[in-house]
Design a protein around this motif. Structure first.
Motif, short mmCIF file in Angstrom:
data_model
loop_
_atom_site.label_atom_id
_atom_site.label_comp_id
_atom_site.label_asym_id
_atom_site.label_seq_id
_atom_site.Cartn_x
_atom_site.Cartn_y
_atom_site.Cartn_z
N ASP A 157 0.99 -1.31 0.06
CA ASP A 157 -0.24 -0.09 0.10
C ASP A 157 0.91 1.38 0.16
N HIS A 164 -1.64 0.96 9.11
CA HIS A 164 -2.06 -0.23 9.55
C HIS A 164 -1.04 -1.30 9.16
N HIS A 179 -5.67 -4.21 5.11
CA HIS A 179 -5.68 -3.73 6.60
C HIS A 179 -5.61 -4.75 7.78
N ALA A 190 2.01 -0.30 7.05
CA ALA A 190 1.91 0.94 6.32
C ALA A 190 1.56 2.26 7.34
N GLU A 229 1.03 6.12 7.22
CA GLU A 229 0.56 7.16 6.40
C GLU A 229 -0.24 8.38 6.86
N GLU A 247 2.33 7.73 1.93
CA GLU A 247 2.39 6.58 2.61
C GLU A 247 3.34 5.49 2.07
MG MG Z 1 -3.24 2.45 3.76
#
Ligand code: MG
Length: 250
Positions: free
Chosen positions: A106, A170, A177, A201, A203, A234
């Protein structure tokens, strides 16, 4: 499912991350005034096909596209539309991921198309990226999620930016997620422990106003409540024995 990834899963995530970063970079190079957000999304979809990877965002909780594109006071989760035209000076946020050999990465960037309307727009973008880097620097084996949040928050609050709280980083890998949450605020030495082999991740989302956001009628797009401009960056990172490895880098 354990939060620690196996060596094979990590290898897949490295590849996944490189592809994610390459596609985001391509979109950043291609975006120009007059394009619609749907034009960009179609380009992303074509790249997904060309790389032979999957689109983890498509269908996630009913989401209708492969990418999230948010403009100006939209913070995150904008849905691409053919009638949403990008103008010179717009602050464009691209949030994108791919799934490769079952593993998801991500990644998000913010870019200003053409000439920034105000110097503070450019500063917001640069400083939000710096906040992401500060968060990444706080990552190591046996760090805690609050260490990251505190580092990001401190960097953004130096400039009096709003630090969005309703959305957080996350865990990521098997799913878009996973646990744990990685807030962009908090106290060092608090929150769940991180350990080598976990992938998360980070962000940060920052605004030129205050931190409050609301969800648009499309039930996806988050906007700043005060109409202020927002930026978002991110990276998916791997926690290692030595520290941290950014997976969504070129
Ligand atoms: Mg994300």
């Amino acid at each position: 499912m354990t939060q620690v990834k196996t060596p094979a899963e990590i290898a897949a995530m490295r590849q996944s991350g490189k592809i994610t970063a390459s596609i985001v970079q391509l979109l950043k190079e291609r975006v120009e005034p007059g394009m619609s957000t749907m034009d960009l999304a179609l380009l992303a979809a074509a790249e997904i096909k060309a790389y032979g990877v999957e689109a983890p965002f498509l269908g996630y909780m009913g989401y209708p596209d492969v990418i999230l594109i948010s403009l100006n006071d939209e913070v995150v989760h904008g849905i691409p539309r053919a009638d949403r035209v990008i103008n010179d000076g717009d602050i464009v946020k691209l949030d994108f991921g791919v799934k490769y050999q079952g593993m998801i990465t991500d990644h998000a960037i913010t870019t200003i198309v053409g000439k920034p309307r105000q110097k503070r727009h450019q500063q917001l973008v640069e400083r939000t990226l710096t906040a992401l880097e500060a968060g990444i620097m706080a990552v190591h084996d046996r760090a805690r999620t609050g260490d990251i949040g505190a580092a990001v928050q401190a960097e953004l609050e130096r400039w009096n930016y709003g630090v969005v709280r309703d959305l957080v980083g996350h865990g990521v890998g098997h799913s878009v997620h996973e646990d744990p949450d990685i807030p962009n605020y908090g106290r060092a030495g608090s929150g769940p422990w991180l350990k080598a082999g976990m992938t998360i991740a980070i962000e940060p989302m920052a605004t030129l106003g205050d931190h409050r956001v609301y969800v648009a009628d499309d039930e996806w797009t988050y906007l700043t409540q005060d109409g202020s401009m927002a930026a978002h960056f991110e990276h998916t990172v791997l926690i290692t024995q030595e520290g941290v490895e950014v997976l969504t880098a070129l």
